[in-house]
Enzyme design. Sequence first.
Site, PDB file in Angstrom:
ATOM      1  N   ASP A   1      34.385  42.561  39.428  1.00 56.28           N
ATOM      2  CA  ASP A   1      35.354  41.710  40.107  1.00 56.28           C
ATOM      3  C   ASP A   1      34.727  41.143  41.379  1.00 56.28           C
ATOM      4  O   ASP A   1      33.530  40.874  41.399  1.00 56.28           O
ATOM      5  CB  ASP A   1      36.626  42.522  40.403  1.00 56.28           C
TER       6      ASP A   1
ATOM      7  N   HIS B   1      40.935  40.289  45.481  1.00 54.44           N
ATOM      8  CA  HIS B   1      41.203  40.475  44.047  1.00 54.44           C
ATOM      9  C   HIS B   1      40.591  41.778  43.525  1.00 54.44           C
ATOM     10  O   HIS B   1      41.249  42.562  42.828  1.00 54.44           O
ATOM     11  CB  HIS B   1      40.642  39.279  43.286  1.00 54.44           C
TER      12      HIS B   1
ATOM     13  N   SER C   1      45.247  39.441  35.502  1.00 53.70           N
ATOM     14  CA  SER C   1      44.281  40.207  36.295  1.00 53.70           C
ATOM     15  C   SER C   1      44.870  41.530  36.735  1.00 53.70           C
ATOM     16  O   SER C   1      44.147  42.507  36.933  1.00 53.70           O
ATOM     17  CB  SER C   1      43.863  39.425  37.540  1.00 53.70           C
TER      18      SER C   1
END
Length: 663
Positions: free
Chosen positions: A74, A140, A449
């Site tokens: 990520d 994220h 996600s």
Amino acid sequence: MLYTYSTLIHGFSTTLSPEEAESLEKQPGVLSVTPETIYELHTTRTPKFLGLEQSEALLPASGSVSEVIVGVLDTGAWPELESFNDKGLGPVPSNWKGTCEVECNKKLIGARYFLKGYEAAFGPVDETVESKSPRDDDGHGSHTSTTAAGSARGMAPQARVAIYKVCWLGGCFGSDILAAMEKAVEDGVNVMSMSIGGGMSDYYRDTVAIGAFSAAARGVFVSCSAGNGGPSQGSLSNVAPWITTVGAGTLDRSFPSYVSLGNGKNFTGASLYSGKPLTNMLVPLVNAVNASDSASGNLCLSDSLVAEKVAGKIVICDRGGSSRVQKGLEVKRAGGVGMILANTELYGEELVADSHLLPSSAVGQKSADEIKAYAASDPKAMATIVSGGTHVGVEPSPVVAAFSSRGPNLITPEVLKPDVIAPGVNILAGWTGAIDTRSVSFNIISGTSMSCPHVSGLAALVKAAHQDWSPAAIRSALMTTAYTAYKTGSIIQDVATGRAATPFDYGAGHVNPVAALDPGLVYDATAEDYFEFLCALNYTSELIQRATNKAFTCDSSKKYSLGDLNYPSFSVAVNTASVAKYSRTLTNVGSPGTYKVELASETRAVKMSVEPATLTFGQEKEKKSYTVTFTATSMPSGTTSFAHLEWSDGKHVVHSPIAFSWV
């Protein structure tokens, strides 16, 4: 050379001109030359919602969970997060071979970064903007990793975490992703979580699929997000059958925000805004389409609003075209005091709460249409917005998120995708300390996600309970125990339509982790099964090697069928009136017993029969096969219908969805 690869594929990445690439591909011993691919990110309460807190006695012992390592590819991680606290954890697993390029401990045991492909395209990273390290500048990666295995509220709070930073401001490059996947396998991860996608490509052209095959062949469970292209049909990514593909559903928690209009009408939306509220008095209301000189003024894109028409007003902005929070920033820039984020037909009644920087409320399409009609009918339209805090126990839940990508699988329609859905709307998890001006170490965001790391963490729990299970067996357990209906008996809803969802939306259903620990039977699969699957796709030996990094030649005397892939779901492509036979093999992972089959269908256009209709298992790991015969009548091309097949011994229910598509 940027990278050399030796574990997942045999090759290297480099920068070439088109002429050099063409010349290299003609050289002896060169299997393929593949262009770089840029992938994108698919951008609490979930343990309780999933039943984990209520069923702690049924979960695997913390000692066995702490031996499982979840690798997350990520944007990196923020090591100082409390979710990476290693209190109570023993020594790092002895099989761990990874390293840390930033501060680590016994929880966050690995952290690496990969950017050679990215820098080859964009030049050196600007270190005044992003960290040339595994540190997370975006948020994220911190969110997904702490969702999967955070110490406080992760799915597998005792599992270890290894971070592989592959995503930068300009995207996630395939050469970097493959290098990270290779290193993760060499390091010793058990689960690989990737909330990343890049459209749809044949398996031999898809970097993620190629790397995932070799990882799965080495016993690593690979979980990927389905994508945020919903509710459009056929919008899935990451559809290879050796990848577990995860869609998104909602929780039973909401963050209401209330809109009151000057005509006395009130509407409920959603928002996470918690700053200075508007006064209780009504303020002027304007539709962005009437406050912009842009052709797409309704979308509140950057620098599109005219300050003189917005100052001191609440602005109605349509969803789409830019990020939801960015729209609020544009309203604030132009002097607006609040925003109503209006769903269009594409998003239906889905409400996504965001951390807006001014009073805001996201409303469904029906409410949005009424609010717009009022603003258009009254030149002195007024409104106000009030935050409603947090509500739990919201029903119905889950519902399929509108943004969650849908089937059918356009690469191989005979493989039903997504596999499952998991919580992906308004998910609370850890956040970066680099960019958040509100000085909090968490955030609430939405996307597949977010659903992907839920399944990654749950796979870690199943792996801890059944250490000898293959990735296919773990996926099977998660799929065959998933649920498709509420306690009332009605089918899980699709928020985009307001109607019952289908297996093209939720796959096998919503994950049920406690049931997945004891599925009774599993549909197992090995690399050999996937080789035969590729043979059924008429792949040549060269294409098989490109997709799998293994030399394999299909047997010309053998008839291969896509219907024989030992998958926990069924997808039947019907050309005309026809008969199709699909074979499956079940492995007993429970106590001895006899299972009986049940079939149910919503259509009479396909008759189904199973032979044998009863399977008796005398011992653990015993295998028994069966064949399903589908006899279809002609239907118009484009028609779809659904059914399901269940094996039950009275204690376990092994559920498989079936999709029919007339082509």
